[in-house]
Write an enzyme that holds these catalytic residues in place. Sequence first.
Site, PDB file in Angstrom:
ATOM      1  N   ARG A  13      66.902 -28.697 -16.358  1.00 44.11           N
ATOM      2  CA  ARG A  13      65.391 -28.476 -16.389  1.00 44.11           C
ATOM      3  C   ARG A  13      64.882 -27.226 -17.187  1.00 44.11           C
ATOM      4  O   ARG A  13      63.790 -26.136 -16.393  1.00 44.11           O
ATOM      5  CB  ARG A  13      64.638 -28.533 -15.102  1.00 44.11           C
ATOM      6  CG  ARG A  13      63.056 -29.496 -15.367  1.00 44.11           C
ATOM      7  CD  ARG A  13      62.767 -30.028 -13.631  1.00 44.11           C
ATOM      8  NE  ARG A  13      63.285 -30.683 -13.367  1.00 44.11           N
ATOM      9  CZ  ARG A  13      63.575 -31.087 -12.039  1.00 44.11           C
ATOM     10  NH1 ARG A  13      62.783 -30.260 -11.213  1.00 44.11           N
ATOM     11  NH2 ARG A  13      63.912 -32.320 -11.345  1.00 44.11           N
ATOM     12  N   ARG A  55      58.560 -25.502 -16.346  1.00 41.57           N
ATOM     13  CA  ARG A  55      57.216 -25.321 -15.772  1.00 41.57           C
ATOM     14  C   ARG A  55      57.607 -23.888 -15.123  1.00 41.57           C
ATOM     15  O   ARG A  55      56.363 -22.732 -15.639  1.00 41.57           O
ATOM     16  CB  ARG A  55      56.601 -26.003 -15.037  1.00 41.57           C
ATOM     17  CG  ARG A  55      56.037 -26.662 -15.338  1.00 41.57           C
ATOM     18  CD  ARG A  55      55.301 -27.636 -14.031  1.00 41.57           C
ATOM     19  NE  ARG A  55      56.382 -28.019 -13.111  1.00 41.57           N
ATOM     20  CZ  ARG A  55      55.843 -28.501 -11.784  1.00 41.57           C
ATOM     21  NH1 ARG A  55      54.609 -29.180 -11.398  1.00 41.57           N
ATOM     22  NH2 ARG A  55      57.141 -28.855 -10.965  1.00 41.57           N
ATOM     23  N   ARG A  57      52.178 -26.555 -22.987  1.00 39.22           N
ATOM     24  CA  ARG A  57      51.979 -28.018 -22.513  1.00 39.22           C
ATOM     25  C   ARG A  57      50.163 -28.298 -22.062  1.00 39.22           C
ATOM     26  O   ARG A  57      49.697 -29.056 -22.526  1.00 39.22           O
ATOM     27  CB  ARG A  57      52.249 -28.723 -20.943  1.00 39.22           C
ATOM     28  CG  ARG A  57      52.001 -28.911 -20.463  1.00 39.22           C
ATOM     29  CD  ARG A  57      52.364 -29.401 -19.274  1.00 39.22           C
ATOM     30  NE  ARG A  57      52.369 -30.521 -18.439  1.00 39.22           N
ATOM     31  CZ  ARG A  57      53.380 -30.869 -17.384  1.00 39.22           C
ATOM     32  NH1 ARG A  57      54.483 -30.631 -17.027  1.00 39.22           N
ATOM     33  NH2 ARG A  57      52.686 -32.432 -16.627  1.00 39.22           N
ATOM     34  N   ASP A  97      61.992 -37.412 -21.213  1.00 44.39           N
ATOM     35  CA  ASP A  97      61.877 -37.995 -20.008  1.00 44.39           C
ATOM     36  C   ASP A  97      62.531 -38.840 -19.672  1.00 44.39           C
ATOM     37  O   ASP A  97      62.989 -39.770 -20.760  1.00 44.39           O
ATOM     38  CB  ASP A  97      60.372 -37.818 -19.803  1.00 44.39           C
ATOM     39  CG  ASP A  97      60.053 -38.381 -17.736  1.00 44.39           C
ATOM     40  OD1 ASP A  97      60.479 -39.545 -17.605  1.00 44.39           O
ATOM     41  OD2 ASP A  97      60.458 -37.345 -17.159  1.00 44.39           O
ATOM     42  N   TYR A  99      62.273 -46.280  -9.930  1.00 43.43           N
ATOM     43  CA  TYR A  99      60.468 -46.117 -10.269  1.00 43.43           C
ATOM     44  C   TYR A  99      59.750 -47.448 -11.511  1.00 43.43           C
ATOM     45  O   TYR A  99      58.482 -47.490 -10.790  1.00 43.43           O
ATOM     46  CB  TYR A  99      60.502 -44.805 -11.551  1.00 43.43           C
ATOM     47  CG  TYR A  99      61.040 -43.099 -11.276  1.00 43.43           C
ATOM     48  CD1 TYR A  99      60.152 -42.746 -10.968  1.00 43.43           C
ATOM     49  CD2 TYR A  99      62.191 -43.174 -11.656  1.00 43.43           C
ATOM     50  CE1 TYR A  99      60.163 -41.978 -10.500  1.00 43.43           C
ATOM     51  CE2 TYR A  99      62.736 -41.520 -11.045  1.00 43.43           C
ATOM     52  CZ  TYR A  99      61.061 -40.762 -10.750  1.00 43.43           C
ATOM     53  OH  TYR A  99      61.643 -39.885  -9.393  1.00 43.43           O
TER      54      TYR A  99
END
Length: 352
Positions: free
Chosen positions: A32, A36, A45, A82, A156
């Site tokens: 990652r 962010r 973003r 993703d 998921y």
Amino acid sequence: MSLNAPAHGADKKLLGVLRGERPAVPPVWLMRQAGRYLPEYRELRADKGGFLELVYDSAAAAEVTLQPLRRFGFDGAILFSDILIVPYAMGQSLWFEAGEGPRLAPILAETDLSALTPEWSRFDAVYDTVRRVKAALNPNVTFLGFAGSPWTIATYMVAGQGSKDHGAARRMAYGEPDRFAALIDAIIAATVEYLSGQIATGVEAVQLFDSWSGSLAPIQFERWVIDPNRRIVAALKERHPDIPVIGFPKGAGAKLADYAVQTGVDAVGVDETIDPHWAHGALPAGMPVQGNLDPLALIAGGRAVEEAVDAIRAAFADRPHIFNLGHGILPDTPIAHVEALLSYVRQQGDCS
């Protein structure tokens, strides 16, 4: 050297480690690493208006992939995308709720799986991102593609969102094993196609993320983690025999050694809960390992990081090692701590 210089003769240290080399200083990348904690990522973003919009804008996704390379000079670039692009391409609806994360139309009834109509064109934007990054990447940097492993993707798909105990998928796996196996089979087939497409368009190694493998009992782990990953690795090796595969079964614990041997992966990622000395003793001799600094230690910085780095380097001194976190970098990680980590790892030299 120009960003567009040819790769001939390039010193791809990370790729070398995946093939069994042991440089004095391990190559470094962070899971990652494009995310962010970087202000440039947050700005881009916000400009795109949402996560899925960012992933599907290939120019923007390539820019995000390259941002941490410009800032830190990592030895590896990880494709920005993703894991849920796979169920999306399988025909399942996917959207992101602001502040809450991904949502999918859950697999609830027998007809839900058979009603899915694959739309493989949903992979195309990702492949375009790969091409763009490949064209801009420093030739010494190894380009990593990735996909989620079938068990993690299934959690998921069945629940329609993330969950703490992955109970919906576990209930289906126990109560309707044939139906759950059909779902896993479909994910395996889609994942092989997806990773093959990434390889065809430019990635040099791939990582399989089984982020939720730690929620399974041992027998279930054998069936829904080890076997599906084995099948993916075998299919990829048949098509792309020279492309290394990293397996990352987070939470595997004592099953890590079985995973490493039985799946056929070229290297194994070690999460922060595993003692690196135990891992070195339990894993096959000479097998490359990746990890396993606690992301929270990186937030703390200072001696917490240095002591952890020393312990990890010492534990893996006698095998090929890629320095990484035990899971993804956290959004509140100070940039200065990442810079200090890289400096410390690269200044230590050979600690064997």
